[in-house]
Structures are given as structure tokens and as C-alpha cells.
Design a protein around this motif. Sequence first.
Motif, mmCIF file in Angstrom:
data_model
loop_
_atom_site.group_PDB
_atom_site.id
_atom_site.type_symbol
_atom_site.label_atom_id
_atom_site.label_comp_id
_atom_site.label_asym_id
_atom_site.label_seq_id
_atom_site.Cartn_x
_atom_site.Cartn_y
_atom_site.Cartn_z
ATOM 1 N N ARG A 36 4.845 2.364 0.888
ATOM 2 C CA ARG A 36 3.930 3.251 1.617
ATOM 3 C C ARG A 36 3.832 4.609 0.930
ATOM 4 N NH1 ARG A 36 5.267 4.298 7.806
ATOM 5 N NH2 ARG A 36 6.910 5.543 6.851
ATOM 6 N N ARG A 37 4.972 5.123 0.445
ATOM 7 C CA ARG A 37 4.966 6.409 -0.254
ATOM 8 C C ARG A 37 4.171 6.311 -1.557
ATOM 9 N NH1 ARG A 37 9.962 6.650 -0.946
ATOM 10 N NH2 ARG A 37 10.428 7.423 1.165
ATOM 11 N N GLN A 38 4.287 5.182 -2.242
ATOM 12 C CA GLN A 38 3.551 4.997 -3.491
ATOM 13 C C GLN A 38 2.051 4.971 -3.240
ATOM 14 O OE1 GLN A 38 4.643 1.465 -5.600
ATOM 15 N NE2 GLN A 38 3.290 1.859 -7.321
ATOM 16 N N ARG A 39 1.610 4.267 -2.187
ATOM 17 C CA ARG A 39 0.184 4.244 -1.874
ATOM 18 C C ARG A 39 -0.320 5.629 -1.483
ATOM 19 N NH1 ARG A 39 1.428 -0.833 0.422
ATOM 20 N NH2 ARG A 39 1.760 0.124 2.463
ATOM 21 N N ALA A 40 0.504 6.385 -0.761
ATOM 22 C CA ALA A 40 0.095 7.741 -0.392
ATOM 23 C C ALA A 40 -0.045 8.620 -1.629
ATOM 24 C CB ALA A 40 1.105 8.341 0.578
ATOM 25 N N ASP A 41 0.868 8.483 -2.596
ATOM 26 C CA ASP A 41 0.774 9.259 -3.834
ATOM 27 C C ASP A 41 -0.467 8.878 -4.626
ATOM 28 O OD1 ASP A 41 3.122 10.517 -3.176
ATOM 29 O OD2 ASP A 41 4.399 9.208 -4.406
ATOM 30 N N GLU A 42 -0.766 7.578 -4.670
ATOM 31 C CA GLU A 42 -1.966 7.132 -5.391
ATOM 32 C C GLU A 42 -3.228 7.676 -4.743
ATOM 33 O OE1 GLU A 42 -1.689 2.927 -5.395
ATOM 34 O OE2 GLU A 42 -0.134 2.834 -6.962
ATOM 35 N N ALA A 43 -3.269 7.662 -3.410
ATOM 36 C CA ALA A 43 -4.438 8.206 -2.714
ATOM 37 C C ALA A 43 -4.569 9.703 -2.964
ATOM 38 C CB ALA A 43 -4.328 7.928 -1.214
ATOM 39 N N ARG B 65 -5.943 10.226 -6.484
ATOM 40 C CA ARG B 65 -7.374 9.952 -6.561
ATOM 41 C C ARG B 65 -8.182 11.085 -5.945
ATOM 42 N NH1 ARG B 65 -5.801 4.600 -5.154
ATOM 43 N NH2 ARG B 65 -6.314 5.041 -2.974
ATOM 44 N N THR B 66 -7.669 11.659 -4.872
ATOM 45 C CA THR B 66 -8.368 12.768 -4.231
ATOM 46 C C THR B 66 -8.401 13.995 -5.133
ATOM 47 O OG1 THR B 66 -7.645 11.976 -2.063
ATOM 48 C CG2 THR B 66 -8.428 14.242 -2.195
ATOM 49 N N SER B 67 -7.289 14.275 -5.805
ATOM 50 C CA SER B 67 -7.246 15.437 -6.696
ATOM 51 C C SER B 67 -8.183 15.257 -7.883
ATOM 52 C CB SER B 67 -5.812 15.664 -7.181
ATOM 53 O OG SER B 67 -5.352 14.552 -7.932
ATOM 54 N N VAL B 68 -8.306 14.019 -8.372
ATOM 55 C CA VAL B 68 -9.223 13.770 -9.492
ATOM 56 C C VAL B 68 -10.662 13.988 -9.060
ATOM 57 C CG1 VAL B 68 -10.131 11.963 -11.002
ATOM 58 C CG2 VAL B 68 -7.670 12.208 -10.703
ATOM 59 N N LYS B 69 -11.022 13.549 -7.848
ATOM 60 C CA LYS B 69 -12.383 13.752 -7.357
ATOM 61 C C LYS B 69 -12.692 15.230 -7.178
ATOM 62 C CE LYS B 69 -12.668 9.303 -4.953
ATOM 63 N NZ LYS B 69 -12.798 8.623 -3.633
ATOM 64 N N ILE B 70 -11.700 16.007 -6.698
ATOM 65 C CA ILE B 70 -11.917 17.432 -6.510
ATOM 66 C C ILE B 70 -12.138 18.130 -7.843
ATOM 67 C CG2 ILE B 70 -10.829 19.577 -5.743
ATOM 68 C CD1 ILE B 70 -9.467 17.984 -3.545
ATOM 69 N N ASP B 71 -11.347 17.728 -8.873
ATOM 70 C CA ASP B 71 -11.508 18.328 -10.198
ATOM 71 C C ASP B 71 -12.874 17.982 -10.784
ATOM 72 O OD1 ASP B 71 -9.013 19.344 -9.910
ATOM 73 O OD2 ASP B 71 -8.004 17.718 -11.006
#
Length: 275
Positions: free
Chosen positions: A259-266, A269-275
Amino acid sequence: MLLLNLMTLLVGAVIFCAVFFLCQALFSRGSVPAARLTEAANGNGNGTTRPLFSPELAESLAAQIPQLRVEAEQLEQELRRAGNYRPTARRDFLAFRAFLMILVVLVTAAAVVIVGPQNVELVYVILAAGVVVLALAYSLPRLFLVWQGNRRIRRIERGLPDALDMITMCVVGGLSLRDALLRVASEIATAHPDLAVELEIVRQQAEIGTLDLAFKQFAQRVDLPEVRAMASLITQTHRLGTNVATALRDAADSLRGARRQRADEAANRTSVKID
């Protein structure tokens, strides 16, 4: 013409909202966790929800749109994921969907008759809107069922590590695994009602059959890779007679890590979209 288009969109929005709230009423969770726990364990699923149709009418409506065997099995799996364990869950779902479609056809036909042949353009608009709404009446209940099932699985996934820790403490304290399942299911019935129902089903299936089969079916219902691995680890440990508490603790840690790994991946992905 613009007014007709706006009217069509308004009617579609009203139908969408009506279908959504009807689906919510038909397939919503029960209001009392303890009652849901007992009813689902006995095979009644969301037994606190009253059926919308009589058994005879439901059978007749459900038979209006035949299903292939593969489609029927897939629908039953989705119903179980959403927590609908009633023996009549598939029949009730098909009857509800058929009722919506028949209602749309009747309303469309009535609108065409009221408009009359003197306004052919408006009749065509009504027929086109009727076809769109008919497609929505067919697809929206299934989409709602899948959405509800996914939400329920996420709730089970969030509560499972803590439940495994509690089961571990019970086993270490001297309880058998079946008794630990019963104790934990009653303790988490308010905080995690969906998971409590599943644990009670596992316990009762273990009493009727074997613990291995009960956890295997639990993994099939939840249908997550981590849960399948957990079920395989617990059944193998129980079969070999090794320390069940250690296996439960490892399974809980594995679930938290996934669960922690999926949260980190999400988050990445969010930080990449913001950049």
C-alpha cells in the motif's frame, strides 16, 4: 434547435441522477454493522435492503435480457466484490436494469405520441434522446456496481493489515485461528464493516469445509495480488503446522508495504504532472 438540445441534456441529466440514486438505494450497504455481519455470513449479503420487486416480477424482468454463462459468472463476481451475497442478487440486478430500460422505452413512446406527427423534427430528437438514455439505463447500473465494488475492496485493503495484527495477538494469546477470526470480526464490525463481513464468512466457511478453501475463496472475492499472496502464505503455514502468528505478521507487513509503494507511485505521478 438550441432549446431542444438543452431540453435533451436536461432530461439526460435527470435520468442519470435518477439511475444513480436508485442504484445507491438498491445496492447500498446496510445501516447496522452487526446485522450486516450476521446476514452476510448466512448468505444474505445486504439483507437490510428490501427488494424492489416481488420474486415473480423479478424473475420475469430478469429474463427479458438473456445472458451468456460467462457474462453471468462475471456479474456474480462483481456483485460479490460489491458485498451483495444474497442468493437473488444477480436476479435483482437484472430485474432492476430491465425495469429501467422498459421505463425509458415507455416514456419515450409516450413523449412521441404526445408530440404527434405534426412535429417530425421534435419526434426525431425525442427518439434519439430515448436511444441515448436507453443505453445509459443499460450501462449505468453495471458501471455503478463496478465502482461500488472497487470502493469496497479499497476499504477492505485499508483495514486488513490492522485486522491481521489483531488476529496475530489473539493467536499468540492462545486462541485458535477460527476463534481469532470470530473475535476480530466482532471487534472491527463498526470501524471496518466490510472486512468484518468477509472475516465472518471465512470463519463460517472454515467450519463447514477447510481453512485452506475459506482463505482461497476470500482471495478470489477480494481479487488483489497481495491478498492472494497472503491467503497462500496462511494456508501453507497452517497446512505445514508452522507458526501461524509469524505468517500473519509477515502478511500484514507485506500489505502495508504494498500500500505504501502504491501511494509513493501515485505521489510521483502527481508530481510529474505538476512539473
